[in-house]
Design a protein around this motif. Structure first.
Motif, mmCIF file in Angstrom:
data_model
loop_
_atom_site.group_PDB
_atom_site.id
_atom_site.type_symbol
_atom_site.label_atom_id
_atom_site.label_comp_id
_atom_site.label_asym_id
_atom_site.label_seq_id
_atom_site.Cartn_x
_atom_site.Cartn_y
_atom_site.Cartn_z
ATOM 1 N N UNK A 1 4.203 4.983 -13.196
ATOM 2 C CA UNK A 1 2.960 4.029 -14.169
ATOM 3 C C UNK A 1 3.234 3.278 -13.037
ATOM 4 N N UNK A 2 1.987 2.284 -12.991
ATOM 5 C CA UNK A 2 2.215 0.881 -12.015
ATOM 6 C C UNK A 2 2.560 0.103 -12.510
ATOM 7 N N UNK A 3 2.749 -0.210 -13.889
ATOM 8 C CA UNK A 3 3.952 -0.826 -14.920
ATOM 9 C C UNK A 3 5.525 -0.737 -14.400
ATOM 10 N N UNK A 4 5.904 0.685 -14.201
ATOM 11 C CA UNK A 4 7.217 1.406 -13.653
ATOM 12 C C UNK A 4 7.578 0.161 -12.455
ATOM 13 N N UNK A 5 6.775 0.085 -11.162
ATOM 14 C CA UNK A 5 7.113 -0.457 -10.541
ATOM 15 C C UNK A 5 7.955 -1.988 -10.114
ATOM 16 N N UNK A 6 8.667 -2.176 -9.323
ATOM 17 C CA UNK A 6 8.687 -3.509 -9.007
ATOM 18 C C UNK A 6 8.199 -3.773 -8.077
ATOM 19 N N UNK A 7 8.228 -4.403 -7.631
ATOM 20 C CA UNK A 7 7.334 -4.657 -6.140
ATOM 21 C C UNK A 7 7.153 -6.261 -5.798
ATOM 22 N N UNK A 8 7.925 -6.696 -5.008
ATOM 23 C CA UNK A 8 8.275 -8.169 -4.740
ATOM 24 C C UNK A 8 8.109 -8.401 -3.364
ATOM 25 N N UNK A 9 7.782 -7.239 -2.207
ATOM 26 C CA UNK A 9 6.653 -7.760 -0.965
ATOM 27 C C UNK A 9 6.215 -8.265 -0.573
ATOM 28 N N UNK A 10 5.432 -9.293 -1.657
ATOM 29 C CA UNK A 10 4.574 -10.164 -1.557
ATOM 30 C C UNK A 10 5.085 -11.687 -1.286
ATOM 31 N N UNK A 11 7.093 -11.952 -1.555
ATOM 32 C CA UNK A 11 7.577 -12.615 -1.707
ATOM 33 C C UNK A 11 7.913 -12.760 -0.278
ATOM 34 N N UNK A 12 8.807 -11.828 -0.405
ATOM 35 C CA UNK A 12 10.057 -12.258 1.215
ATOM 36 C C UNK A 12 9.451 -10.954 2.156
ATOM 37 N N UNK A 13 9.009 -10.440 1.825
ATOM 38 C CA UNK A 13 7.751 -9.556 3.897
ATOM 39 C C UNK A 13 9.203 -8.064 3.054
ATOM 40 N N UNK B 1 0.934 -0.980 0.135
ATOM 41 C CA UNK B 1 0.096 0.230 -0.018
ATOM 42 C C UNK B 1 0.338 1.402 -0.375
ATOM 43 N N UNK B 2 1.937 1.597 0.700
ATOM 44 C CA UNK B 2 2.761 2.464 0.631
ATOM 45 C C UNK B 2 3.407 2.414 -0.674
ATOM 46 N N UNK B 3 4.295 0.925 -1.445
ATOM 47 C CA UNK B 3 4.306 1.449 -2.594
ATOM 48 C C UNK B 3 3.905 2.156 -3.572
ATOM 49 N N UNK B 4 2.753 1.246 -3.735
ATOM 50 C CA UNK B 4 1.287 2.257 -4.399
ATOM 51 C C UNK B 4 0.981 3.781 -4.066
#
Ligand code: UT7
Length: 325
Positions: free
Chosen positions: A269-281, A257-260
């Protein structure tokens, strides 16, 4: 005009083998997969095995980074490890990693800026390289936050995990233009008035114990987006670049939520954001190099891309780095 630029020439990462899912936590903590996913975007985290220390995580990430840079480890003359969970109070974890790599020259030290540790360490290494005090730096973010979590406190123990990431940074000649490869600008901040909002309730000088992580999550959340966007705007103002010029935004991975919200506020743009928090907290100082290495390995980040890092954490500390890959 010829200037020295610090160019990232290799990256690596390491996550401990043990995966702990939200459901695993819900077996002994009063929480649920649904709550954790909705509030944070986290699905799982990795915990280090018994006897597996921060230095080993950092060493494994460093080995990968050195391999991907295609250099001899002996070329490294500076090692900085961002960590808030060192093996011991002293000596520095970076010195242990230096020794594991068989390097016995140059300098190695730890840098403590909690979740901003990697951004602070990378910015510091950049200064050494640009001043000509070092030529090839290894910058690591490595953490074993599972060791400082209070598993009776559901408001914090579901958020964090263990891991490490590393980059090799090399001094190269640039033209001084924003088209140069390397770090274009970095902006670091801290403000100790927020000390009580995110801290560890122990330490050698206070309690002679390691202590546990304590956080007023809502308060941290409230400040995070504003602080993050401020240092990113500083980076844009200094370089004359903006969100449209960016290829990739690699933020600290604490909460989706903070990243978004930060990306939205900055018109990234959302497609430029690298998000991996789902995988490792939230892996604190390791989170940016973990996300970075993921996007390098899967081919998203390519030579010449404009990449933005940001982090915010305990202290508070916060910062941004804008670079060309
Ligand atoms: O790296 C920088 C460090 N940290 C961060 O960036 C974290 C910043 N903060 C956050 O990410 C969020 O504030 C949290 C994820 C920590 C919490 O989200 P929130 O939307 O601010 O929730 P909250 O603290 O307002 O709690 C809402 C409810 C409370 O229950 P009541 O009082 O409404 O009945 C909490 O007791 O959720 C409850 N709760 C939980 N429920 C299930 C708190 N933790 C949990 C949990 N499982 N693990």
């Amino acid at each position: 005009m010829s200037v020295t630029r610090s160019v990232i020439v290799g990256s690596g990462s390491y996550l401990p083998k043990k995966i702990v899912t939200n459901e695993d936590l819900a077996k002994f903590v009063d929480t649920s997969d649904e709550w954790i996913r909705q509030r944070t975007g986290i699905e799982q985290r990795h915990f280090a095995a018994e006897g597996e220390f921060t230095s080993e995580l950092g060493y494994k990430a460093a080995l990968e980074a050195i391999k991907s840079a295609g250099i001899d480890a002996q070329e490294i003359d500076l090692i900085i490890c961002g960590t808030a969970t060192p093996d011991n109070t002293f000596p520095a974890t970076s010195v242990a990693i230096q020794n594991m790599l068989g390097i016995h020259h140059g300098a190695a030290f730890d840098l403590q800026a909690v979740c901003s540790g990697f951004v602070f360490a990378l910015s510091t290494a950049d200064m050494y390289l640009r001043c000509g005090k070092a030529k090839t730096a290894l910058v690591i973010g490595a953490e074993t936050f599972s060791r400082i979590l209070d598993f009776e406190d559901r408001t914090t123990c579901v958020l964090f995990g263990d891991g490490a990431g590393a980059v090799v940074l090399r001094a190269e000649e640039g033209t001084g233009e924003v088209s140069d490869r390397g770090i274009l600008t970095s902006h670091l901040r801290s403000d100790g008035r927020h000390k009580e909002k995110l801290y560890v309730d122990g330490g050698p000088s206070t309690t002679q114990t390691t202590g546990h992580l304590r956080m007023e999550g809502k308060e941290v959340f409230k400040h995070a987006v504003g602080m993050i966007t401020d240092v990113i705007i500083d980076a844009f103002n200094e370089t004359g670049l903006d969100a449209n010029d960016l290829d990739w935004f690699v933020p600290h991975q604490a909460n989706k939520r903070i990243i978004d919200a930060s990306a939205k506020k900055l018109n990234i743009a959302p497609e430029k954001v690298v998000t991996t928090v789902n995988l490792h907290g939230n892996t604190s100082a390791a989170s940016i190099p973990l996300a970075l290495d993921t996007a390098v390995k899967d081919g998203r980040i390519k030579k010449g891309d404009l990449v933005l890092f940001e982090a915010m954490g305990g202290g508070f500390t916060w910062g941004s780095i804008l670079l060309r890959w």
